[in-house]
Design an enzyme around this catalytic site. Structure first.
Site, short mmCIF file in Angstrom:
data_model
loop_
_atom_site.label_atom_id
_atom_site.label_comp_id
_atom_site.label_asym_id
_atom_site.label_seq_id
_atom_site.Cartn_x
_atom_site.Cartn_y
_atom_site.Cartn_z
N SER A 99 0.78 -1.25 0.00
CA SER A 99 0.00 0.00 0.00
C SER A 99 0.81 1.29 0.00
CB SER A 99 -0.93 0.01 1.21
OG SER A 99 -0.17 0.15 2.40
N THR A 144 -8.43 2.46 -4.32
CA THR A 144 -7.95 3.78 -3.92
C THR A 144 -8.31 4.86 -4.94
OG1 THR A 144 -5.91 5.05 -3.61
CG2 THR A 144 -5.73 3.11 -4.97
N ASP A 145 -8.35 6.11 -4.48
CA ASP A 145 -8.60 7.21 -5.42
C ASP A 145 -7.39 7.46 -6.34
OD1 ASP A 145 -6.85 8.34 -3.57
OD2 ASP A 145 -8.11 10.07 -3.08
N GLU A 146 -6.23 6.88 -5.98
CA GLU A 146 -5.02 7.15 -6.77
C GLU A 146 -5.11 6.58 -8.19
OE1 GLU A 146 -1.27 6.63 -4.88
OE2 GLU A 146 -2.01 7.32 -2.95
N TYR A 169 2.41 1.78 -7.55
CA TYR A 169 1.33 1.39 -6.63
C TYR A 169 -0.03 1.60 -7.29
CZ TYR A 169 -2.25 2.04 -3.04
OH TYR A 169 -3.43 1.98 -2.33
N LYS A 173 -2.96 -1.09 -8.49
CA LYS A 173 -4.35 -1.07 -8.00
C LYS A 173 -5.33 -0.90 -9.17
CE LYS A 173 -5.69 -1.13 -4.24
NZ LYS A 173 -6.05 -2.26 -3.33
N ASP A 299 11.69 15.73 -3.43
CA ASP A 299 10.31 15.33 -3.70
C ASP A 299 10.22 13.85 -4.08
OD1 ASP A 299 7.63 15.70 -3.91
OD2 ASP A 299 7.69 17.13 -5.57
#
Ligand code: NAD
Ligand code: DAU
Length: 363
Positions: A99, A144-146, A169, A173, A299
């Site tokens: 995750s 997930t919203d990703e 990731y 998903k 970042d």
């Protein structure tokens, strides 16, 4: 065992439900909710206990008669088939996954195995036992919203936003979501999917932003802020995600997707400063002292700018809404981590892995 369908709502009597990933952050809250709220259900928590799985999250319910734990790996096809043969599940709530976005950047393979192959193994096993009698059965995939990618300053993700995953990731998903829908379309497997925004609350592994910040402040360690800290996330208290899962599992329409979110957008740096404030008060430190720990670091590669969820479909059709506002949720969360420092210390020292051996190898 029995079941009845009244309209869209499925009434489960004496059902056997598989919850995968139940030793993880969200999974443990879902397991606890179902075990306590549905004494007639037999809840099977199947989890590999990776670094993120921690049975200490469930000590309060582990001796309940309607709960069993099965240590297993969803990537292992035979283990999945054996589990389905042993229990003949009526429903599946699938949360097991790798995750953490940063780990998917340093090591994507595990994400492909668990999130894609693992999901296919579960879909095949469910199809195997339900294909002749799919009525009243349900395969609920937690996503997930990703998968929707990254937003600019305006707009919200809806259930019809095209998929545009950006990290290994979210790509893994998204693949699993596509496969779940394909099994509905091709094999008529009764599936439902939800896509949720960032969760926070007790028992979250301290690699994720909120517990990491709380722990670093407590230990006077630098707070690493990726980039300029301007990325935005939509935060939801984990028990509100669990309540949405409960509602969707029981009342969601087969084949549908539901977005779940907090309508609670925060720029990372503002959220971190709020946490610093709360922590200064809780720890009796001088106002402003925690903010001095803020350290801007390199970042995240491909860092998604903004996530924000439109969950109006879930509210309109199934009557769900979040129960906690963010200030109360965050305070509750900080209190939990401060009163459960041993939980955090055991995770950080790796000691919690010993818990499994102590607890289960004595049986
Ligand atoms: P987590 O990392 O805390 O827990 C994952 C659990 O899955 C762990 O208990 C782990 O041991 C288990 N697991 C991992 N690989 C496994 C395997 N091969 N076989 C069996 N078990 C395995 O994750 P989380 O944050 O609780 O997320 C749970 C689910 O919710 C995931 O599917 C995630 O994509 C989704 N989700 C998370 C969030 C969030 O903010 N955390 C938001 C939306 C959706
Ligand atoms: O949106 C749902 C997703 O939320 C879930 O699907 C994921 O499983 C979950 O991990 C979470 O992903 P994020 O990447 O948004 O969460 P994370 O806590 O890792 O980071 C939140 C934000 O904070 C993100 O913009 C990156 C930033 N960050 C994170 C860490 C760990 C920092 O600035 N510093 C940090 O040390």
């Amino acid at each position: 065992m029995g079941m009845a369908e009244t309209g869209n709502k499925i009434e489960f009597m004496k059902r056997t439900i598989l919850i995968t990933g139940g030793a993880g952050f969200i999974g443990s809250h879902v397991v606890r909710r179902f075990v306590n709220k549905y004494p007639d259900y037999l809840i099977i928590n199947a989890d590999k206990l990776t670094y993120a799985g921690n049975l200490e999250n469930l000590t309060d319910i582990e001796n309940k008669t309607n709960y069993r734990f099965e240590k297993m790996d969803i990537v292992n096809k035979q283990q999945v088939l054996d589990l389905f043969k042993k229990y003949h599940f009526d429903g599946v709530i699938h949360l097991a996954a790798e995750s953490h976005v940063d780990r998917s950047i340093t090591g994507p393979d595990e994400f492909v195995f668990t999130n894609i192959v693992g999901t296919v193994n579960l879909l095949n096993a469910a199809l195997g036992i339900w294909k002749d009698q799919p009525e009243g059965k349900r395969f609920y995939h937690i996503s997930t919203d990703e998968v929707y990618g990254s937003l600019g300053a305006e707009g919200l993700f809806t259930e019809t936003t095209p998929y545009d995953p950006k990290s290994p990731y979210s790509a893994s998903k998204a693949s699993s979501d596509h496969l779940v829908r394909a099994y509905k379309n091709t094999f008529k497997l009764p599936v439902v999917i939800s896509n949720c925004s960032n969760n926070y609350g007790p028992n979250q592994f301290p690699e994720k932003l909120i517990p990491l910040v709380i722990n670093n402040i407590r230990n006077n360690k630098p707070i690493p802020v990726y980039g300029k800290g301007e990325n935005i996330r939509d935060w939801l208290f984990v028990e509100d995600h669990a309540s949405a899962i409960d509602i969707i599992f029981h009342s969601g329409k087969t084949g549908e997707t539901y977005n779940i979110g907090g309508e609670n957008e925060w720029k990372n740096i503002d959220l971190i400063k709020l946490l610093c404030n709360i922590m200064d008060k809780k720890l009796g430190r001088q106002s402003g002292s925690s903010e001095k720990l803020i350290t801007y670091v390199k970042d995240r590669a491909g860092h998604d700018m903004r996530y924000a969820i439109d969950s109006s479909k879930l509210t309109r059709e199934l009557g769900w809404s979040p129960s906690l506002d963010f200030e109360h949720g965050l305070e509750k969360t900080v209190d939990w981590y401060l009163t459960n420092q041993k939980w955090m210390e055991r995770i950080i020292s790796g000691d919690y892995e010993k818990y499994y051996d102590q607890q289960y190898n004595k049986r």
